[in-house]
Design an enzyme around this catalytic site. Structure first.
Site, PDB file in Angstrom:
ATOM      1  N   ALA A 213      -4.600  30.727 -44.353  1.00  0.00           N
ATOM      2  CA  ALA A 213      -4.907  30.526 -42.939  1.00  0.00           C
ATOM      3  C   ALA A 213      -3.669  30.405 -42.053  1.00  0.00           C
ATOM      4  O   ALA A 213      -3.657  30.889 -40.919  1.00  0.00           O
ATOM      5  CB  ALA A 213      -5.775  29.280 -42.789  1.00  0.00           C
ATOM      6  N   ARG A 214      -2.632  29.750 -42.531  1.00  0.00           N
ATOM      7  CA  ARG A 214      -1.471  29.465 -41.675  1.00  0.00           C
ATOM      8  C   ARG A 214      -0.547  30.652 -41.501  1.00  0.00           C
ATOM      9  O   ARG A 214       0.396  30.593 -40.701  1.00  0.00           O
ATOM     10  CB  ARG A 214      -0.696  28.292 -42.257  1.00  0.00           C
ATOM     11  CG  ARG A 214      -0.117  28.529 -43.660  1.00  0.00           C
ATOM     12  CD  ARG A 214       0.426  27.240 -44.216  1.00  0.00           C
ATOM     13  NE  ARG A 214       0.912  27.341 -45.585  1.00  0.00           N
ATOM     14  CZ  ARG A 214       1.313  26.286 -46.290  1.00  0.00           C
ATOM     15  NH1 ARG A 214       1.265  25.079 -45.752  1.00  0.00           N
ATOM     16  NH2 ARG A 214       1.747  26.433 -47.521  1.00  0.00           N
ATOM     17  N   ASN A 291      -6.528  32.922 -52.817  1.00  0.00           N
ATOM     18  CA  ASN A 291      -5.775  33.868 -53.642  1.00  0.00           C
ATOM     19  C   ASN A 291      -5.506  33.327 -55.041  1.00  0.00           C
ATOM     20  O   ASN A 291      -4.614  33.791 -55.742  1.00  0.00           O
ATOM     21  CB  ASN A 291      -4.463  34.277 -52.973  1.00  0.00           C
ATOM     22  CG  ASN A 291      -3.974  35.627 -53.455  1.00  0.00           C
ATOM     23  OD1 ASN A 291      -4.777  36.489 -53.824  1.00  0.00           O
ATOM     24  ND2 ASN A 291      -2.659  35.818 -53.498  1.00  0.00           N
ATOM     25  N   HIS A 347       0.476  39.096 -46.439  1.00  0.00           N
ATOM     26  CA  HIS A 347       0.793  37.668 -46.416  1.00  0.00           C
ATOM     27  C   HIS A 347       2.079  37.431 -45.621  1.00  0.00           C
ATOM     28  O   HIS A 347       2.697  38.350 -45.106  1.00  0.00           O
ATOM     29  CB  HIS A 347       1.013  37.153 -47.840  1.00  0.00           C
ATOM     30  CG  HIS A 347      -0.222  37.014 -48.667  1.00  0.00           C
ATOM     31  ND1 HIS A 347      -0.771  35.807 -48.997  1.00  0.00           N
ATOM     32  CD2 HIS A 347      -1.022  37.954 -49.246  1.00  0.00           C
ATOM     33  CE1 HIS A 347      -1.853  35.992 -49.745  1.00  0.00           C
ATOM     34  NE2 HIS A 347      -2.021  37.294 -49.918  1.00  0.00           N
ATOM     35  N   SER A 348       2.474  36.166 -45.578  1.00  0.00           N
ATOM     36  CA  SER A 348       3.819  35.773 -45.181  1.00  0.00           C
ATOM     37  C   SER A 348       4.119  34.472 -45.919  1.00  0.00           C
ATOM     38  O   SER A 348       3.197  33.790 -46.356  1.00  0.00           O
ATOM     39  CB  SER A 348       3.910  35.575 -43.661  1.00  0.00           C
ATOM     40  OG  SER A 348       3.263  34.379 -43.245  1.00  0.00           O
ATOM     41  N   TYR A 349       5.378  34.128 -46.086  1.00  0.00           N
ATOM     42  CA  TYR A 349       6.569  34.842 -45.621  1.00  0.00           C
ATOM     43  C   TYR A 349       7.495  34.995 -46.805  1.00  0.00           C
ATOM     44  O   TYR A 349       7.366  34.266 -47.785  1.00  0.00           O
ATOM     45  CB  TYR A 349       7.293  34.037 -44.505  1.00  0.00           C
ATOM     46  CG  TYR A 349       7.778  32.668 -44.955  1.00  0.00           C
ATOM     47  CD1 TYR A 349       9.090  32.462 -45.363  1.00  0.00           C
ATOM     48  CD2 TYR A 349       6.901  31.579 -45.025  1.00  0.00           C
ATOM     49  CE1 TYR A 349       9.538  31.231 -45.787  1.00  0.00           C
ATOM     50  CE2 TYR A 349       7.331  30.362 -45.459  1.00  0.00           C
ATOM     51  CZ  TYR A 349       8.656  30.183 -45.842  1.00  0.00           C
ATOM     52  OH  TYR A 349       9.085  28.955 -46.293  1.00  0.00           O
ATOM     53  N   TYR A 402       6.811  34.470 -59.635  1.00  0.00           N
ATOM     54  CA  TYR A 402       6.282  33.409 -60.475  1.00  0.00           C
ATOM     55  C   TYR A 402       4.937  33.883 -61.003  1.00  0.00           C
ATOM     56  O   TYR A 402       4.377  34.859 -60.515  1.00  0.00           O
ATOM     57  CB  TYR A 402       6.082  32.119 -59.667  1.00  0.00           C
ATOM     58  CG  TYR A 402       5.417  32.383 -58.342  1.00  0.00           C
ATOM     59  CD1 TYR A 402       4.036  32.418 -58.210  1.00  0.00           C
ATOM     60  CD2 TYR A 402       6.197  32.648 -57.216  1.00  0.00           C
ATOM     61  CE1 TYR A 402       3.433  32.711 -57.009  1.00  0.00           C
ATOM     62  CE2 TYR A 402       5.596  32.944 -56.002  1.00  0.00           C
ATOM     63  CZ  TYR A 402       4.217  32.968 -55.898  1.00  0.00           C
ATOM     64  OH  TYR A 402       3.628  33.255 -54.704  1.00  0.00           O
ATOM     65  N   GLU A 435       4.572  40.468 -48.445  1.00  0.00           N
ATOM     66  CA  GLU A 435       4.950  39.211 -47.797  1.00  0.00           C
ATOM     67  C   GLU A 435       5.831  39.557 -46.598  1.00  0.00           C
ATOM     68  O   GLU A 435       6.958  40.028 -46.755  1.00  0.00           O
ATOM     69  CB  GLU A 435       5.718  38.313 -48.772  1.00  0.00           C
ATOM     70  CG  GLU A 435       4.914  37.849 -49.972  1.00  0.00           C
ATOM     71  CD  GLU A 435       4.126  36.589 -49.677  1.00  0.00           C
ATOM     72  OE1 GLU A 435       4.195  36.091 -48.528  1.00  0.00           O
ATOM     73  OE2 GLU A 435       3.452  36.093 -50.596  1.00  0.00           O
TER      74      GLU A 435
END
Length: 479
Positions: A213-214, A291, A347-349, A402, A435
């Site tokens: 969300a952010r 995710n 996505h970010s970042y 990761y 990203e």
């Protein structure tokens, strides 16, 4: 209470208080934690004043594991903005409330972990950007007034989807995913199909944004890409025409509408969905990391079974209605004969272009990994050619970053199972997470004055990667 000498943090979730003991034994520190059954959301908007984002550099594998343990055990008190990567010397960004800063700086010093300040005051930065947004009038009256250089509310995005489809009726239509969000919001998208391509079933492309969300720049960038693709097609731009006439495009700009609305109204740094975890003992904790909720290899490494964690995997695969809606929608297309060949979850970042696998470094390489990496590098080179000289790294998720399970790109890439939606994926040969900006300064609070550049460079990347994919699939006789 644990009596060993060490550090105590007094934690203040709403209406409750508890202690977290951080115990130092020579060069090793163990984290002990207590989490109450009630950690709920408040009515007032979260105040991030005095919160700092620290950039931490783990020197050893022990440091990396210690940080991973902290990410799980400290749950709602400190917020990991970036994950602990496998690459030695890679930094980790952690937001820490002002009341805990001195303690954590002392702990990092004792662990001999270098720390620098990435953002001095998160609240100050958020409030400054909010003041700038309030100075402008609403921009959702019609498509002509829609501003592609600012962030938009959920309602504005939904109206834009309808307006942009109406503006390009020969090639664009709006659609709705088969399930609403947990809080009952519609999840809408745009289908683009060129007039000059095959009249039959075409290969499919699926792009989504906003699953976290952010990460506001991801919906904003995908909206910019979409409008540019439509505009360029109608003006006869050669790459856009080739892409739109070759594929059917399905684009969902805001997959997690409940979480996104929550970031506008209550908690700017909220990441997860807004589903209720009341059936769990930790009944006050809300939301799942969408995710980590995709069915392929769900529940393995890099997730959490703790519902308060930002990495919470959910009570089961597809427990989140938003994820289930995408899986149902795409599987239905697949069952009716449409194969998807290109998938991007925006996505970010961090400025990465990453490929499967995510769930394990021990998994055999995808058969077409080299092609996926080459296509990723083509995208990165195209992005870097833009005037901003923004550079992206390319690699597999598990090795470059990761390991984590239940990821969108693992599900999209995994072999298709017609009879069991939890046993396989969508069989998409070119599956990515991108990203977006940035890497050094703003993180999730990217200023609006960077939206246009993010959009323009991403358009170049999409056109370049799409051209590569068409060329390879054509040479292989798959188009």
């Amino acid at each position: 209470m644990i009596e060993n000498a060490g550090y105590f943090l007094k934690i203040h979730p709403p209406q409750k208080e508890f202690l977290v003991h951080l115990n130092l034994h020579e060069s090793k520190m163990c984290i002990f934690f207590l989490v109450l059954a009630f950690i709920g959301s408040t009515q007032a908007a979260t105040d991030y004043s005095g919160h700092q984002v620290l950039r931490v550099t783990p020197r050893t594998e022990e440091h990396q594991q210690w940080l991973r343990d902290m990410e799980i055990t400290m749950v709602n008190e400190i917020d990991f903005w970036s994950d602990v990567k496998n690459i030695p010397g890679s930094t980790v960004d952690v937001m820490i409330p002002g009341r805990h800063l001195a303690t954590f700086l002392d702990i990092f010093n004792n662990k001999n972990i270098p720390v620098s300040i990435m953002i001095d005051d998160v609240g100050l930065l958020i409030n400054e950007q909010e003041r700038n947004r309030k100075k402008r009038s609403a921009t959702n009256h019609d498509l002509g007034s829609f501003d592609y250089t600012v962030y938009h509310t959920y309602e504005e995005i939904q109206q834009w989807i309808l307006d942009i489809a109406a503006a390009y009726p020969t090639i664009a239509t709006s659609f709705v995913l088969p399930k609403r969000s947990y809080e009952g919001r519609t999840i809408s998208g745009i289908k683009i199909r060129g007039t000059g391509g095959s009249a039959g079933i075409r290969k499919g492309v699926y792009f989504e944004a906003g699953i976290h969300a952010r990460e506001w720049i991801s919906p904003a960038t995908l909206i910019y890409i979409t409008k540019t693709l439509l505009e360029d097609y109608m003006t006869g731009e050669s790459m856009a025409v080739r892409l739109v006439d070759t594929f059917d495009w399905y684009i969902v700009p805001s997959l997690n509408p409940d979480g996104y609305v929550h970031t506008w109204t209550k908690e700017r740094m909220w990441r997860k969905t807004r589903s209720n975890n009341a059936e769990n003992a930790f009944s006050g904790c809300t939301g799942t990391d969408a995710n980590r909720n995709w069915p392929y290899e769900w529940g393995g490494k890099g997730t959490s079974s703790h519902p308060c964690s930002n990495l919470y995997q959910g009570k089961g695969p597809l427990s989140e209605m938003e994820v289930e809606a995408v899986v149902e929608f795409l599987r239905d297309k697949k069952d009716k004969g449409q194969d998807f060949v290109w998938f991007i979850d925006w996505h970010s970042y961090a400025q990465y272009i990453i490929t499967p696998w995510s769930y394990s470094t021990d998994a055999p390489d995808p058969p077409n990994l080299q092609n996926m990496l080459e296509a990723g590098q083509v995208m990165a080179d195209a992005i870097a050619s833009y005037k901003s000289n923004t550079f992206y790294e390319v690699g597999t998720t598990a090795e470059l970053l990761y390991e984590f399970s239940g990821a969108s790109i693992d599900w999209s890439y995994a072999p298709y199972n017609k009879y069991d939606r939890t046993a396989g994926g969508l069989d998409v040969p070119y599956s990515y997470v991108v990203e977006l900006r940035d890497i050094n300064k703003y993180g999730f609070i990217l200023p609006e004055d960077q939206i246009e550049d993010s959009g323009k460079e991403s358009v170049l990347g999409v056109y370049a990667m799409g051209t590569y994919i068409i060329d390879v699939l054509s040479a292989e006789g798959k188009l």
